[in-house]
Design a protein around this motif. Sequence first.
Motif, PDB file in Angstrom:
ATOM      1  N   PHE A 134       0.963  -1.087  -0.266  1.00  0.00           N
ATOM      2  CA  PHE A 134       0.259  -0.486  -0.013  1.00  0.00           C
ATOM      3  C   PHE A 134       0.868   1.446   0.289  1.00  0.00           C
ATOM      4  N   GLY A 135       0.467   1.914  -0.823  1.00  0.00           N
ATOM      5  CA  GLY A 135       0.923   3.720  -1.063  1.00  0.00           C
ATOM      6  C   GLY A 135       0.283   4.538  -0.374  1.00  0.00           C
ATOM      7  N   ILE A 136       0.449   5.359   0.810  1.00  0.00           N
ATOM      8  CA  ILE A 136      -0.430   6.328   1.253  1.00  0.00           C
ATOM      9  C   ILE A 136       0.325   7.848   0.859  1.00  0.00           C
ATOM     10  N   ASP A 137      -1.076   8.966   0.706  1.00  0.00           N
ATOM     11  CA  ASP A 137      -0.039   9.662   0.068  1.00  0.00           C
ATOM     12  C   ASP A 137      -1.459  10.803   1.108  1.00  0.00           C
ATOM     13  N   LEU A 138      -0.823  12.008   1.493  1.00  0.00           N
ATOM     14  CA  LEU A 138      -1.544  13.008   1.576  1.00  0.00           C
ATOM     15  C   LEU A 138      -2.699  14.045   0.289  1.00  0.00           C
ATOM     16  N   SER A 139      -2.092  13.679  -0.592  1.00  0.00           N
ATOM     17  CA  SER A 139      -2.825  14.141  -1.867  1.00  0.00           C
ATOM     18  C   SER A 139      -3.469  13.403  -2.812  1.00  0.00           C
ATOM     19  N   PRO A 140      -4.926  13.439  -2.660  1.00  0.00           N
ATOM     20  CA  PRO A 140      -5.236  12.188  -3.722  1.00  0.00           C
ATOM     21  C   PRO A 140      -4.806  12.568  -5.251  1.00  0.00           C
ATOM     22  N   GLY A 141      -4.885  13.558  -5.896  1.00  0.00           N
ATOM     23  CA  GLY A 141      -3.506  13.551  -6.853  1.00  0.00           C
ATOM     24  C   GLY A 141      -2.683  12.600  -6.685  1.00  0.00           C
ATOM     25  N   ALA A 142      -1.459  13.261  -6.214  1.00  0.00           N
ATOM     26  CA  ALA A 142      -0.681  12.160  -5.953  1.00  0.00           C
ATOM     27  C   ALA A 142      -1.003  10.522  -6.085  1.00  0.00           C
ATOM     28  N   ALA A 143      -2.115  10.031  -5.595  1.00  0.00           N
ATOM     29  CA  ALA A 143      -2.553   8.469  -5.036  1.00  0.00           C
ATOM     30  C   ALA A 143      -2.849   8.285  -6.536  1.00  0.00           C
ATOM     31  N   ALA A 144      -3.718   9.081  -7.217  1.00  0.00           N
ATOM     32  CA  ALA A 144      -3.715   8.767  -8.630  1.00  0.00           C
ATOM     33  C   ALA A 144      -3.289   8.491  -9.368  1.00  0.00           C
ATOM     34  N   LEU A 145      -2.051   9.830  -9.069  1.00  0.00           N
ATOM     35  CA  LEU A 145      -0.640   8.949 -10.171  1.00  0.00           C
ATOM     36  C   LEU A 145       0.142   7.802 -10.202  1.00  0.00           C
ATOM     37  N   GLU A 156      -1.737  -5.083 -10.192  1.00  0.00           N
ATOM     38  CA  GLU A 156      -2.357  -5.954  -9.164  1.00  0.00           C
ATOM     39  C   GLU A 156      -1.718  -6.252  -7.849  1.00  0.00           C
ATOM     40  N   ARG A 157      -0.602  -5.420  -7.438  1.00  0.00           N
ATOM     41  CA  ARG A 157       0.149  -5.917  -6.183  1.00  0.00           C
ATOM     42  C   ARG A 157       0.176  -4.487  -5.665  1.00  0.00           C
ATOM     43  N   ALA A 158      -0.010  -3.597  -6.061  1.00  0.00           N
ATOM     44  CA  ALA A 158      -0.088  -2.391  -5.685  1.00  0.00           C
ATOM     45  C   ALA A 158      -1.266  -1.196  -5.593  1.00  0.00           C
ATOM     46  N   ALA A 159      -1.764  -0.710  -4.173  1.00  0.00           N
ATOM     47  CA  ALA A 159      -3.216  -0.595  -3.883  1.00  0.00           C
ATOM     48  C   ALA A 159      -2.165   0.864  -3.010  1.00  0.00           C
ATOM     49  N   PHE A 160      -3.286   2.156  -3.108  1.00  0.00           N
ATOM     50  CA  PHE A 160      -3.042   3.709  -2.586  1.00  0.00           C
ATOM     51  C   PHE A 160      -4.389   4.017  -2.065  1.00  0.00           C
ATOM     52  N   LEU A 161      -4.065   4.584  -1.545  1.00  0.00           N
ATOM     53  CA  LEU A 161      -5.049   4.939  -0.544  1.00  0.00           C
ATOM     54  C   LEU A 161      -4.691   6.655   0.360  1.00  0.00           C
ATOM     55  N   CYS A 162      -4.821   7.555   0.637  1.00  0.00           N
ATOM     56  CA  CYS A 162      -5.419   9.114   0.731  1.00  0.00           C
ATOM     57  C   CYS A 162      -4.883   8.929   2.567  1.00  0.00           C
ATOM     58  N   GLY A 163      -4.500   9.724   3.103  1.00  0.00           N
ATOM     59  CA  GLY A 163      -3.961   9.804   4.523  1.00  0.00           C
ATOM     60  C   GLY A 163      -3.300  10.222   5.021  1.00  0.00           C
ATOM     61  N   SER A 164      -2.576  10.796   6.574  1.00  0.00           N
ATOM     62  CA  SER A 164      -1.708  11.622   6.921  1.00  0.00           C
ATOM     63  C   SER A 164      -1.646  10.523   7.912  1.00  0.00           C
TER      64      SER A 164
END
Length: 285
Positions: free
Chosen positions: A142-153, A165-173
């Motif tokens: 999982f990759g976590i970033d405060l920025s929704p734009g970063a998570a989408a990128l 298929e092996r990585a998911a990305f979330l927004c959060g602090s």
Amino acid sequence: MTRISIGRLLAEATQRLDAAGIEQPGREARLLLAQALGTDMAGLIRLGREALAESDRFEALLARRCQREPMAFLLGSCGFWSLDLAVSEETLIPRADSEAVIEAVLAAIPDRSRPLRVLDFGTGTGCLLLAVLSEYPAATGFGIDLSPGAAALARRNAASNGLGERAAFLCGSWDAAIDMTADLVLSNPPYIPEADLPSLMPEVRLFEPARALDGGGDGLTAYRALVPALHRLLAPNGLAVFEFGIGQAPAIASLATEAGLDVRAVRADLGGVDRAITLGWREKA
């Protein structure tokens, strides 16, 4: 539409880039012209300096670079480890210095077949997480970033590099969005002391997101959040590998000691500057 010889375009562009304070102006002029023509450096050579080219698109790119907009933003992507990653103003541009984090992981976990669970805080383009997944084919993360734009990128980068298929990305602090343990925790958090931000080169100061650079008064604000959080995030035999700034290793080591962790290794980047620190649970005597 204006057409002019490639040789003249490159000569004039090199002079303008040099006057704007760009290092390696000749190389950058060639990169920009190749981008404008929809080719690569080899294709530019094949065209030859006497070939005519439409100059309007090249002029637009050149003007932006002379304003010190980063080359990666003009090209739309950059290389990191073995990956080609899209970039945007939502994230820091991946840098070769950060590859020290990947080298530290490979040194600490030599078994490439391990089914690692990975967390990457402040994921940005996803470069650290995706590079690790590319080296450990059974790993997920999982990759976590405060920025929704970063998570989408980062999500797009995972897909374009065959890792979706092996990585998911979330927004959060930081760790607020996560309730799990991981075998490996990664981060390249903001670590520039606030007072040093005005002295950064224009490409960084004017175009890359300040939230990904500003580490607070002493540059250590993010580590004060991340290191104590390892108490609940890190599996019993897990490791954390963090990038850090010049001279910050002793302070991070002190935070680790307070959290019951040991420093397993400190790794330098290609310039010989200590850049990545590996932390693990304190070994029992």
